[in-house]
Design a protein around this motif. Structure first.
Motif, PDB file in Angstrom:
ATOM      1  N   GLN A   1       0.910  -1.645  -0.019  1.00 28.38           N
ATOM      2  CA  GLN A   1      -0.226   0.193   0.265  1.00 28.38           C
ATOM      3  C   GLN A   1       1.229   1.876  -0.197  1.00 28.38           C
ATOM      4  N   GLY A   2       1.893   1.104   1.269  1.00 29.83           N
ATOM      5  CA  GLY A   2       2.709   1.915   0.834  1.00 29.83           C
ATOM      6  C   GLY A   2       3.329   2.782   0.093  1.00 29.83           C
ATOM      7  N   LYS A   3       3.582   1.338  -1.304  1.00 33.23           N
ATOM      8  CA  LYS A   3       3.999   1.592  -2.279  1.00 33.23           C
ATOM      9  C   LYS A   3       3.433   2.260  -3.644  1.00 33.23           C
ATOM     10  N   GLN A   4       2.465   1.767  -3.124  1.00 30.98           N
ATOM     11  CA  GLN A   4       1.143   2.459  -4.070  1.00 30.98           C
ATOM     12  C   GLN A   4       0.654   3.938  -4.400  1.00 30.98           C
ATOM     13  N   TYR A   5       0.979   4.139  -3.028  1.00 33.97           N
ATOM     14  CA  TYR A   5       1.033   5.723  -2.265  1.00 33.97           C
ATOM     15  C   TYR A   5       1.924   6.585  -3.364  1.00 33.97           C
ATOM     16  N   LEU A   6       3.000   5.982  -2.910  1.00 34.05           N
ATOM     17  CA  LEU A   6       4.023   6.770  -3.348  1.00 34.05           C
ATOM     18  C   LEU A   6       3.571   6.802  -5.331  1.00 34.05           C
ATOM     19  N   GLU A   7       3.298   5.713  -5.845  1.00 32.98           N
ATOM     20  CA  GLU A   7       3.089   5.213  -7.377  1.00 32.98           C
ATOM     21  C   GLU A   7       1.598   6.233  -8.241  1.00 32.98           C
ATOM     22  N   TYR A   8       0.880   6.821  -7.193  1.00 34.87           N
ATOM     23  CA  TYR A   8       0.618   7.539  -7.145  1.00 34.87           C
ATOM     24  C   TYR A   8       0.651   9.210  -6.989  1.00 34.87           C
TER      25      TYR A   8
ATOM     26  N   LYS B   1       4.160   9.817  -7.733  1.00 33.54           N
ATOM     27  CA  LYS B   1       4.517   9.417  -9.259  1.00 33.54           C
ATOM     28  C   LYS B   1       3.255  10.749 -10.371  1.00 33.54           C
ATOM     29  N   GLN B   2       2.171   9.476 -10.381  1.00 32.81           N
ATOM     30  CA  GLN B   2       1.571   9.657 -11.763  1.00 32.81           C
ATOM     31  C   GLN B   2       1.160  10.876 -11.226  1.00 32.81           C
ATOM     32  N   SER B   3       0.031  11.205 -10.180  1.00 32.46           N
ATOM     33  CA  SER B   3      -0.221  12.750 -10.502  1.00 32.46           C
ATOM     34  C   SER B   3       0.401  13.793 -10.851  1.00 32.46           C
ATOM     35  N   SER B   4       1.884  13.436 -10.283  1.00 29.18           N
ATOM     36  CA  SER B   4       2.934  14.715 -10.810  1.00 29.18           C
ATOM     37  C   SER B   4       2.791  14.921 -12.265  1.00 29.18           C
ATOM     38  N   PHE B   5       2.568  13.164 -13.078  1.00 31.11           N
ATOM     39  CA  PHE B   5       3.413  13.250 -14.661  1.00 31.11           C
ATOM     40  C   PHE B   5       2.349  14.116 -14.641  1.00 31.11           C
ATOM     41  N   THR B   6       0.595  13.640 -14.379  1.00 26.41           N
ATOM     42  CA  THR B   6      -0.450  14.149 -14.624  1.00 26.41           C
ATOM     43  C   THR B   6      -0.875  15.808 -14.979  1.00 26.41           C
ATOM     44  N   LEU B   7       0.207  16.119 -13.011  1.00 20.24           N
ATOM     45  CA  LEU B   7      -0.355  18.011 -13.260  1.00 20.24           C
ATOM     46  C   LEU B   7       0.599  18.367 -14.812  1.00 20.24           C
ATOM     47  N   SER B   8       1.780  17.827 -14.408  1.00 18.12           N
ATOM     48  CA  SER B   8       2.977  18.140 -15.046  1.00 18.12           C
ATOM     49  C   SER B   8       2.587  18.614 -17.288  1.00 18.12           C
ATOM     50  N   GLU B   9       2.228  17.528 -16.967  1.00 19.58           N
ATOM     51  CA  GLU B   9       1.408  17.189 -18.818  1.00 19.58           C
ATOM     52  C   GLU B   9       0.430  18.069 -18.782  1.00 19.58           C
ATOM     53  N   TYR B  10      -0.568  18.698 -17.818  1.00 20.14           N
ATOM     54  CA  TYR B  10      -1.663  19.571 -17.764  1.00 20.14           C
ATOM     55  C   TYR B  10      -1.126  20.880 -18.025  1.00 20.14           C
ATOM     56  N   ILE B  11      -0.191  20.938 -17.585  1.00 21.15           N
ATOM     57  CA  ILE B  11       0.705  22.555 -16.938  1.00 21.15           C
ATOM     58  C   ILE B  11       1.127  22.984 -19.026  1.00 21.15           C
ATOM     59  N   THR B  12       2.241  21.802 -19.139  1.00 19.78           N
ATOM     60  CA  THR B  12       2.360  22.335 -20.624  1.00 19.78           C
ATOM     61  C   THR B  12       1.572  22.244 -21.967  1.00 19.78           C
ATOM     62  N   GLY B  13       0.599  21.997 -21.587  1.00 20.86           N
ATOM     63  CA  GLY B  13      -0.836  22.490 -22.817  1.00 20.86           C
ATOM     64  C   GLY B  13      -1.463  23.510 -22.160  1.00 20.86           C
ATOM     65  N   MET B  14      -1.267  23.922 -21.280  1.00 22.64           N
ATOM     66  CA  MET B  14      -1.389  25.603 -20.799  1.00 22.64           C
ATOM     67  C   MET B  14      -0.848  25.938 -21.528  1.00 22.64           C
ATOM     68  N   LEU B  15       0.228  25.899 -21.175  1.00 17.54           N
ATOM     69  CA  LEU B  15       1.813  26.856 -22.537  1.00 17.54           C
ATOM     70  C   LEU B  15       2.078  26.557 -23.567  1.00 17.54           C
ATOM     71  N   GLU B  16       1.124  25.726 -24.066  1.00 17.37           N
ATOM     72  CA  GLU B  16       1.416  25.521 -25.413  1.00 17.37           C
ATOM     73  C   GLU B  16      -0.036  26.253 -26.045  1.00 17.37           C
ATOM     74  N   HIS B  17      -1.005  25.938 -25.364  1.00 17.91           N
ATOM     75  CA  HIS B  17      -1.830  26.767 -25.458  1.00 17.91           C
ATOM     76  C   HIS B  17      -1.934  28.396 -25.409  1.00 17.91           C
ATOM     77  N   TYR B  18      -1.427  29.155 -24.721  1.00 18.36           N
ATOM     78  CA  TYR B  18      -1.034  29.959 -24.535  1.00 18.36           C
ATOM     79  C   TYR B  18      -0.239  30.790 -25.421  1.00 18.36           C
ATOM     80  N   GLU B  19       0.768  29.709 -25.660  1.00 18.52           N
ATOM     81  CA  GLU B  19       1.298  30.639 -26.169  1.00 18.52           C
ATOM     82  C   GLU B  19       1.298  30.498 -28.294  1.00 18.52           C
TER      83      GLU B  19
END
Length: 411
Positions: free
Chosen positions: A217-224, A226-244
């Motif tokens: 369960q602890g390992k799964q939390y770490l994976e959550y 990491k994956q949430s960070s990736f998702t947010l990073s992709e979201y931010i990249t998309g926002m930057l592309e949209h505004y630029e």
């Protein structure tokens, strides 16, 4: 001579006059055309569009005389704005006690006058459309009707220019606010990417160093994390592309081959699973904004790869030119899109609700950016789809024309 009296609502009337921002402005063809037509219709040597200010008549358009203002105290228009009849007429000013020794009469030989008040939507008389002649005369019934109709058009022109000016102010304010928002979004997005990268690296370090002390369960939390960070990073990249995307769309055009463009995009994707991409048979020499077109096509092909549940992904790309436009289609055998969601798919933050082949949900930014870029390039995009069978995106952009000598000089 009798000087024109001051209206009881003069303060409000003057405020209305000044609200149009026409005082002390340069001549404009729209108004000069109206005074030319007025003089011609009434068969007179002088025609004016006047604005009655506190102590003067400003002549927004003056046909037949060389000056653009006169004292209000001696003006015929000062009397005309007080008269609520359809048209104010002085057939022979030499016989009228109001004007008998007026300098306009004695020195400029202004004998005949006819003026129609320019009344705005609030009921304030701003000035007149008027005509002068150097001899006594009458206007025919048709001339009177024409003069009244032309005065109505002058007021319409006043109102149109005022609305345009107000809209320009609003537009400039919106541009400033939008630019502030873009700068803010860019700054926040850039500032967030580094902490997110640190979170991803830290989660990997924790798993590597302390994984032996963690249960599943602890390992799964770490994976959550990491994956949430990736998702947010992709979201931010998309926002930057949209505004630029505005900056991308404003880049200068290049001459390139359609085949080279598509091959470069496929190489960039580095596809490592079973996929068949069929490129157009014809290679087209294009003159367009390559960077913007690359971003559009890359996004569409990426979507075809991500939203596909077939064992072998098949993507058919077609390209042709027709009547000054470049056309593209990107067709896949993916999961498809529900019919009721096709109309809103290009809206910012709108998603179809499907998970991609990696189990992630889209953020609704990519296709909005695509449409924005396509529109900026003088084109449009549409989509057709059948649930479970695939999707086709069709878009076109305007072919860049050769620059005129004037445009080359400006550059």
């Amino acid at each position: 001579m009798i000087e024109p009296r001051i209206p009881i609502d003069e303060e409000q009337r003057l405020e209305a006059v000044r609200s149009y921002d026409l005082l002390d402005t340069l001549p404009e063809r729209d108004f000069d055309n109206l005074t030319l037509v007025t003089a011609t219709v009434c068969d007179v040597p002088i025609s004016l569009v006047t604005l009655v200010e506190s102590d003067r008549n400003f002549l927004k358009s003056h046909y037949g005389i060389p000056f653009n203002e006169s004292p209000r105290s001696t003006s015929f228009c000062g009397h005309a704005i007080l008269d609520e009849s359809c048209i104010f007429i002085v057939e022979d000013a030499r016989k009228d006690p109001r004007f008998v020794d007026n300098p306009l009469v004695t020195e400029m030989n202004a004998i005949f006058y006819a003026g129609v008040r320019l009344v705005n939507s609030d009921g304030y008389p701003l000035g007149t459309l008027c005509v002068f002649d150097t001899k006594p005369r009458k206007l025919t019934s048709k001339q009177k009707k024409a003069l009244i109709a032309l005065a109505f058009q002058v007021v319409n022109l006043f109102e149109a220019k005022k609305r345009n000016r107000e809209l320009m102010v609003i537009q400039n304010e919106l541009k400033e606010k939008n630019e502030e928002l873009k700068n803010f979004a860019g700054m926040v997005s850039h500032d967030m990417k580094m902490p997110l990268a640190n979170m991803i690296i830290t989660s990997d370090m924790l798993r590597s160093k302390y994984g032996q002390y963690l249960d599943d369960q602890g390992k799964q939390y770490l994976e959550y994390i990491k994956q949430s960070s990736f998702t947010l990073s992709e979201y931010i990249t998309g926002m930057l592309e949209h505004y630029e995307s505005d900056k991308t769309a404003s880049l200068s055009e290049e001459i390139f081959d359609s085949q080279d463009l598509l091959e470069d995009i496929i190489e960039l994707l580095n596809i490592n699973y079973d996929c068949e991409i069929n490129l157009p048979e014809e290679n087209i020499e294009m003159k367009a904004n390559r960077a913007a077109l690359e971003q559009i096509t890359l996004n569409l092909i990426t979507n075809s790869l991500k939203y596909n549940d077939k064992e072998t992904i098949v993507i058919d790309i077609n390209c042709w030119k027709e009547r000054g436009y470049y056309y593209f289609t990107v067709t896949d055998n993916g999961v498809g899109i529900e019919k009721e969601k096709l109309k809103s798919i290009f809206n910012l933050f709108e998603t179809v609700g499907e998970l991609d082949r990696y189990g992630k949900k889209g953020n609704g930014i990519g296709l909005s950016t695509v449409k924005k870029l396509v529109n900026k390039l003088g084109g449009d995009i549409e989509v057709t789809s059948e649930k479970g069978k695939g999707t086709t995106f069709k878009f076109y952009i305007k072919k860049m024309k050769k620059k005129t000598p004037k445009q080359l000089k400006e550059n």
